[in-house]
Scaffold this motif. Structure first.
Motif, PDB file in Angstrom:
ATOM      1  N   ASN A   1       0.820  -1.212   0.000  1.00  0.00           N
ATOM      2  CA  ASN A   1       0.000   0.000   0.000  1.00  0.00           C
ATOM      3  C   ASN A   1       0.858   1.269   0.000  1.00  0.00           C
ATOM      4  O   ASN A   1       0.455   2.304  -0.554  1.00  0.00           O
ATOM      5  N   THR A   2       2.027   1.175   0.619  1.00  0.00           N
ATOM      6  CA  THR A   2       2.913   2.350   0.676  1.00  0.00           C
ATOM      7  C   THR A   2       3.999   2.301  -0.389  1.00  0.00           C
ATOM      8  O   THR A   2       4.681   3.296  -0.634  1.00  0.00           O
ATOM      9  N   THR A   3       4.175   1.125  -1.016  1.00  0.00           N
ATOM     10  CA  THR A   3       5.227   0.876  -2.023  1.00  0.00           C
ATOM     11  C   THR A   3       6.622   1.234  -1.483  1.00  0.00           C
ATOM     12  O   THR A   3       7.482   1.707  -2.217  1.00  0.00           O
ATOM     13  N   VAL A   4       6.807   1.021  -0.192  1.00  0.00           N
ATOM     14  CA  VAL A   4       8.093   1.314   0.444  1.00  0.00           C
ATOM     15  C   VAL A   4       8.772   0.014   0.846  1.00  0.00           C
ATOM     16  O   VAL A   4       8.148  -0.859   1.459  1.00  0.00           O
ATOM     17  N   CYS A   5      10.044  -0.119   0.477  1.00  0.00           N
ATOM     18  CA  CYS A   5      10.841  -1.282   0.861  1.00  0.00           C
ATOM     19  C   CYS A   5      11.715  -0.897   2.055  1.00  0.00           C
ATOM     20  O   CYS A   5      12.521   0.025   1.970  1.00  0.00           O
ATOM     21  N   THR A   6      11.550  -1.611   3.147  1.00  0.00           N
ATOM     22  CA  THR A   6      12.321  -1.339   4.363  1.00  0.00           C
ATOM     23  C   THR A   6      13.294  -2.476   4.604  1.00  0.00           C
ATOM     24  O   THR A   6      12.886  -3.627   4.789  1.00  0.00           O
ATOM     25  N   ALA A   7      14.573  -2.157   4.587  1.00  0.00           N
ATOM     26  CA  ALA A   7      15.597  -3.185   4.775  1.00  0.00           C
ATOM     27  C   ALA A   7      15.739  -3.519   6.257  1.00  0.00           C
ATOM     28  O   ALA A   7      15.622  -2.647   7.120  1.00  0.00           O
TER      29      ALA A   7
END
Length: 215
Positions: free
Chosen positions: A95-101
């Motif tokens: 939904n946020t299209t954010v990749c968190t490592a």
């Protein structure tokens, strides 16, 4: 001696420049994946993980020459489906299209550690490549030991009154000097290679995750 050092430097720079030109992440990934490809994609959306159908295509998912290329901390190539799947290196929010490592390691930090304290293996220990770091540290400690032994041999040679003893000590001193020179050349070549590798972000962490591109 100087000419040998120049030749080593030239060889290192040539080899590392070849790595820079020919071993880009996309090119190497395409070659590796094409050997076991069972699915040919038509567009980027065809490479999406199954539970992302209908969502926008993430940045780490690409279709290149009908092969799915999966990169970044959140996606990896799925051998079963020949599409992209989720990686254990990060979390992706559709939904946020954010990749968190997860616990990312910095490319810049690794590069600086390699530049300033490479002999201690600090850069490789930092990213979890303990085998490489241990090898560099062991070679560094070996250099100190050889230097200490060489110093002792020179002191013994000065204190010896026997000509035969002086000759033996001289040979030993020459031998330890050559070994020290060889180790120095190895360190020089390894240092240049590591700098090029980290500058191009070609080394992953110990668990196979990419470094954060911040250089």
């Amino acid at each position: 001696m100087i000419s040998n050092v120049v030749l080593v430097l030239a060889g290192c720079l040539l080899a590392t420049s070849c790595v820079r030109l020919d071993a880009s992440p996309v090119a190497s990934e395409l070659h590796r994946i094409s050997l076991r490809q069972t699915f040919s994609c038509l567009n980027d959306s065809g490479c999406n993980p199954s539970n992302l159908t209908g969502y926008s295509v993430p940045n780490g998912v690409k279709c290149v020459n009908k092969v799915c290329v999966c990169s970044g901390s959140c996606f990896t190539f799925d051998k079963v489906t020949s599409r992209c799947g989720y990686s254990t290196c990060g979390w992706y929010g559709p939904n946020t299209t954010v990749c968190t490592a997860y616990a990312p390691k910095s490319q810049l930090t690794a590069f600086l550690l390699s530049f300033f304290v490479m002999p201690t293996g600090a850069a490789n220990f930092y990213i979890g490549q303990n085998g490489l770091g241990g090898a560099q540290l062991a070679l560094f400690l070996l250099t100190f030991i050889i230097s200490y032994v060489s110093c002792c041999i020179k002191m013994c040679a000065k204190g010896s009154s026997n000509e035969g003893g002086k000759a033996i000590f001289g040979i030993l001193s020459c031998g330890t000097g050559l070994i020290s020179l060889l180790i120095g050349l190895i360190f020089l070549a390894w240092w240049i290679a590591d700098l090029v590798i980290f500058a191009n972000n070609q080394r992953t962490t110990g668990n196979g995750c990419p470094l954060t591109s911040d250089l």
